[in-house]
Design a protein around this motif. Structure first.
Motif, PDB file in Angstrom:
ATOM      1  N   TYR A  11      69.427  51.561 117.193  1.00 16.21           N
ATOM      2  CA  TYR A  11      68.537  51.618 116.029  1.00 16.21           C
ATOM      3  C   TYR A  11      69.077  50.775 114.893  1.00 16.21           C
ATOM      4  O   TYR A  11      70.273  50.508 114.788  1.00 16.21           O
ATOM      5  N   ALA A  53      65.413  57.266 113.429  1.00 17.54           N
ATOM      6  CA  ALA A  53      66.730  57.608 113.969  1.00 17.54           C
ATOM      7  C   ALA A  53      67.480  58.456 112.948  1.00 17.54           C
ATOM      8  O   ALA A  53      67.150  58.459 111.753  1.00 17.54           O
ATOM      9  N   SER A  70      64.605  53.583 115.258  1.00 13.26           N
ATOM     10  CA  SER A  70      64.969  53.209 116.628  1.00 13.26           C
ATOM     11  C   SER A  70      63.857  52.442 117.324  1.00 13.26           C
ATOM     12  O   SER A  70      64.118  51.748 118.313  1.00 13.26           O
TER      13      SER A  70
END
Length: 586
Positions: free
Chosen positions: A379, A409, A482
């Motif tokens: 990410y 994330a 991400s």
């Protein structure tokens, strides 16, 4: 003339029906709680859940999973409402509040029990689970089962318990007394792994690690056409090859026979990887679905999410699920769309795979292109969570956009467990044709919902080349992504047929590892990636593997003794190319 009018009316009806049909995208977007276990967050606090089970009960879908301090319900499998509830009593001194829970119903009563090695956990019951209205059905459940499933056989009005989670012991089944819900008789071993024969049951990220025996867990029973389908997970929840297999019997406690087409739930490639330890259920229209665990395993091996896949039984009563393009937009239950095969897939392609990215700032090695590399384990993170931090993705050309998935994330988050309140994810998403003049596409600057995998299906498609995700506020932690995934159609050509597709496998009765196969093919110039289909019959290629950016794949999930059939197709932002010829490996 009348026939023409009728045909036109039918066409308009189905166009309208399709336009009204909703979609979803894996991993599903629910407000996952944060890991509540202190020794599991030493590498960073993070969201986590696994071992999901869904059942349709009194016109609602109910979703339970591990350690969420509550559960969800939905009327459409798209929008889920969380009900806070702790099922663990104060006297139970364990760190798991409700691990790998059983969720089932008997007549008009929903039943829930969590995993335990003791014999003092209750079975909970409710006739109105839309609210926190639970009572004890059994005060002390004597089975003491880990990864339990209580199965009610409607045809016989009998109740059974299936359970087990171990790399040493098999799964067990035992009949429960219909009145007391306590075990009757001794448990019966029902399923054990046979990884010497079944390659997909071997331990490791790609069934390639031999330092530990594989685990079996997640027993789940489905009855179909008078047969009992006992499902199980293997080889380990932390791996991309985490999958579900099934054994079949004419009796609820066996003996059971291995279904040739295994694993029936399998997704080792793509963004949402892993499809093990799950549950099979029917929707309001009677179609089957399989919900299962998807893998992240970055901050802890047990950092996981939930995926839902179309499933079913074919004309020969073979159980299967469809995970091909299963983390792309997929149709929810509807009368206007077929449920099985690629007809459950919208055909909206990923438009920004590995395309150029611009960002406001970057924290250390969390590089910008990690937001578009189709790997949930990587990410991008901005340096802060400040308002104005942004990510711009360039589609490379003006494209038709139908849906967006924003996967957040966890970077420097502070929560553990389920927060009582949250500020929600606040953001604005813009579009542009030139990267200079921006129009607001989605304004969630006042959003109060927790949407860690926010999925937005546009009511009307739009055309643009650039999209800009601007942070307004995070619930906790830094602004980190991400996967900013844009779905629709480009303006170019689909890939052609993949050439020189060859499965390389050891021949029968000769030395070599027949549980493995090495796929090689000629790179298709227009391809972003490929999907390989496999099975033991040319008309039952139910297994699938998604591969990005390579022209080879080493697959270690075959059954040693059997012949297999394979074919491959290429895809890109414009669509899916033709399937190759079927190749046999004896």
């Amino acid at each position: 003339m009348n026939k023409i009018i009728l045909l036109l009316a039918a066409t308009l009806f189905f166009t309208w029906a399709d336009a009204q049909q909703r979609t979803y995208c894996n991993p599903i977007n629910v407000d996952y709680g944060y890991c509540p276990i202190p020794n599991f967050v030493t590498k960073g606090k993070h969201r986590a859940t696994a071992d999901p089970v869904i059942t349709y009960f009194k016109d609602k879908y109910y979703l339970f999973s591990t350690n969420q301090w509550g559960y969800w319900h939905s009327s459409d499998m798209a929008d889920w409402t969380f009900v806070p509830r702790k099922f663990l009593r104060p006297e139970h001194k364990v760190y798991d509040e409700l691990c790998a829970p059983s969720l089932s119903y008997v007549n008009d009563t929903l039943l829930v029990v969590g995993s335990t090695h003791g014999k003092d956990f209750p079975i909970w019951m409710s006739t109105n689970p839309q609210v926190d209205n639970w009572k004890e059905l059994v005060h002390k459940f004597e089975a003491g089962a880990w990864d339990p499933q209580i199965f009610w056989d409607k045809d016989t009005d009998e109740v059974y318990l299936y359970y087990g989670s171990s790399n040493m012991y098999p799964l067990y089944g035992v009949k429960l007394n219909r009145k007391t819900f306590q075990p009757e008789g001794e448990p019966v071993p029902v399923v054990a792994l046979n990884d010497d024969e079944h390659g997909w049951e071997r331990f490791g990220e790609y069934n390639d690690n031999t330092f530990l025996q594989p685990f079996t867990e997640g027993a789940f029973m489905t009855k179909y056409n008078g047969k009992y389908y006992l499902q199980y997970g293997a080889p380990g929840t932390e791996f991309s090859v985490y999958a579900d297999g099934v054994y079949v019997s004419d009796k609820p406690l066996g003996p059971f026979t291995y279904q040739d087409f295994n694993p029936f739930s399998y997704k080792p490639g793509g963004f949402a990887r892993g499809a093990g330890h799950g549950a099979t259920y029917q929707d309001a229209k009677g179609s089957y679905w399989h919900v299962s665990t998807s893998v992240i395993s970055v901050k802890n091996n047990f950092e996981r999410r939930i995926g839902i896949w179309p499933a079913g039984f074919d004309k020969d009563d073979i159980m299967y699920s469809n995970t091909a393009y299963g983390d792309y937009p997929t149709y929810l239950p509807s009368e206007s769309k077929a449920h099985t095969g690629l007809l459950s897939f919208t055909g909206w392609m990923l438009l920004n795979y590995n395309k150029p990215v611009q960002v406001s700032s970057t924290l250390g090695g969390f590089q910008p292109n990690f937001a578009v590399d189709e790997d949930i384990k990587t990410y991008w993170s901005a340096k802060t969570a400040n308002k104005g931090e942004y990510l711009i993705t360039d589609l490379g050309e003006i494209s038709t956009i139908n849906a967006i998935q924003i996967n957040y994330a966890d970077q420097d988050v502070t929560f553990m467990g389920k927060p009582e309140t949250t500020t929600g994810h606040k953001y604005i998403l813009y579009t542009s044709d030139d990267g200079k003049k921006w129009k607001v596409l989605i304004d969630k600057s006042k959003n109060t919902k927790d949407v860690p995998h926010d999925y937005i299906e546009l009511k009307t498609s739009v055309k643009a080349r650039y999209l800009k995700l601007e942070n307004i506020q995070m619930p906790t932690g830094k602004f980190a992504i991400s996967g900013l995934r844009i779905f629709g159609k480009g303006n170019g050509e689909k890939p052609g047929t993949v050439q020189d597709f060859v499965p390389l496998r050891a021949e029968p009765k000769k030395k070599g590892e027949r549980r493995n196969v090495w796929f090689k093919w000629q790179q298709e110039p227009n391809a972003d990636g490929y999907v390989i289909y496999f099975g033991k019959s040319p008309d039952k290629l139910y297994g699938s593997i998604m591969v990005y950016g390579k022209n080879e794949y080493y697959f270690s999930g075959l059954d040693r003794s059997d012949a297999y059939y394979f074919r491959i197709e290429a895809f890109n932002n414009n669509g899916i190319g033709p399937l190759s010829e079927i190749k046999e490996s004896k």
